[in-house]
Enzyme design. Sequence first.
Site, short mmCIF file in Angstrom:
data_model
loop_
_atom_site.label_atom_id
_atom_site.label_comp_id
_atom_site.label_asym_id
_atom_site.label_seq_id
_atom_site.Cartn_x
_atom_site.Cartn_y
_atom_site.Cartn_z
CG HIS A 113 -1.81 -1.12 1.41
ND1 HIS A 113 -2.70 -1.52 0.44
CD2 HIS A 113 -1.97 -1.99 2.44
CE1 HIS A 113 -3.36 -2.58 0.87
NE2 HIS A 113 -2.94 -2.89 2.08
CG ASP A 150 -2.40 -8.58 2.11
OD1 ASP A 150 -1.55 -8.70 3.00
OD2 ASP A 150 -3.46 -7.91 2.26
CG HIS A 152 -6.14 -5.57 3.15
ND1 HIS A 152 -5.47 -6.35 4.08
CD2 HIS A 152 -7.27 -5.13 3.73
CE1 HIS A 152 -6.19 -6.35 5.21
NE2 HIS A 152 -7.28 -5.63 5.02
CG ASP A 237 -4.15 -9.82 5.23
OD1 ASP A 237 -4.03 -10.49 4.17
OD2 ASP A 237 -3.85 -8.61 5.30
ZN LIG Z 1 -3.51 -7.12 4.04
#
Ligand SMILES: [Zn+2]
Length: 332
Positions: A113, A150, A152, A237
Site C-alpha cells: 500500500h 494478501d 487487501h 490475512d
Molecule cells: Zn492485508
Amino acid sequence: MEHKTGLVSLEHPNRLKVIHQMLDTDFPNELITIKPEPATMDVLETVHTPVYIEKILKTADYDFTHLSPDTPASAKTYLAAFLAVGGCLKALDSLLSGDCQAAFALVRPPGHHALPDRASGFCIFNNLGVTALQALKVYGLNRILIVDWDIHHGNALQRLFYDMKEVLYFSSHYVFTFPQTGAWEDTGRGPGLDYTVNIPLLKNLGDEDILHCYRDILSPIITTYEPQLILVAAGFDGHRDDPLGRTDLTEQGYGWLTQLLMKLGAKVGSPPILLALEGGYNLKALAGSIREVLMTLTSGDPEAEIPNPYTPQGEELVKKAAKIHPGYGIQY
Ligand SMILES: [Zn+2]
C-alpha cells in the site's frame, strides 16, 4: 523487530517473533539466511519522492510518531523500512544469480500500500515495487509476474505498474475493505492494458474455491505471459482466523497456493519465486501458514494433486475473469 508500532496496531514486532520461533523449531537446518543491507537512496527514488524519503529519515528524531493515521513509526522504523526493501533486493540478487530458486523476505514494514509520497495501511516503502523495477533495470528482465494474495488490494503496486506490460500485476482480494480498490474492470492502461488482473473475492470463500480461481485463471496467464520472475505479495490475512480477514483460507491453503505457483512456473521454465511478507495478523495462523509455504518450497511434491471440489461461487469468478480478460483464453 525495531519497527515498534505502539499498543494498538495489529502490525507489530511479535509477528516476526513468532515467525522466527517457528523457523528455529521447524527449519533448524534447511534454509539459507540472506542478510539484508539497507536499500540506497537512489534505488528508493525509483519509486518514492526524495521529500518523502527525507520524511521517513526524520522519524528517527521521535520515539513515536505517525506517518499516517494507520501507520505509526518509532525511532528505528526508518532503518527497518530501508532494510525491508534491501532484504528483497538481496534476495533478488541471490535468485537471479542462481544461488537459490526461491526466497522469502520475512520483512516489516509491509509494502503493497506504500505510495510514492505517502505511507498507508502499515506500509512505508513499496518493497516489491522497488524490487520489480530493479529486476527490469539492473537485470534486464521484461516479464515479471506479481501475485498478490494478501486479502487487501495492493493499490500502490497496481498504480506503479498500471501502464506497463513488463510487470503483470495479479491480485485476489476482498474489495469491500481497505483500500477499496481493485475492481474487475481495472485492467491496466495504454501499453499496460490487460496486464493488471484483479479478482475481487467473495466473503468466506475457502481454500478450494480460491485455489480453483488461481488454477483456472492464473494458469493460462502464466502460460501466455511466460514470466521470468514471480514476486508474491505474501499476506496471510485471508486466513479464516485473521482479525482483518474476510475469506476462509487455511494454513494448508497457502501451502497449496505455493505448490500451484511452482507447478505453473514449471510449465514455463520454473522462474525464480520471491515472496515478501505483507499482512497476516493472527500470530498462530501467520506462523503456521508460512510454515506450510516453506515446507512446500523445500520439500513439496510438485506432482501432488491439489484438491479440486470447488463450488458455483468459485466457478462464477472464473467465468467473470474469462469475460474481462478474453485475451488469455481462460476456460470454464
Ligand atoms: Zn492485508
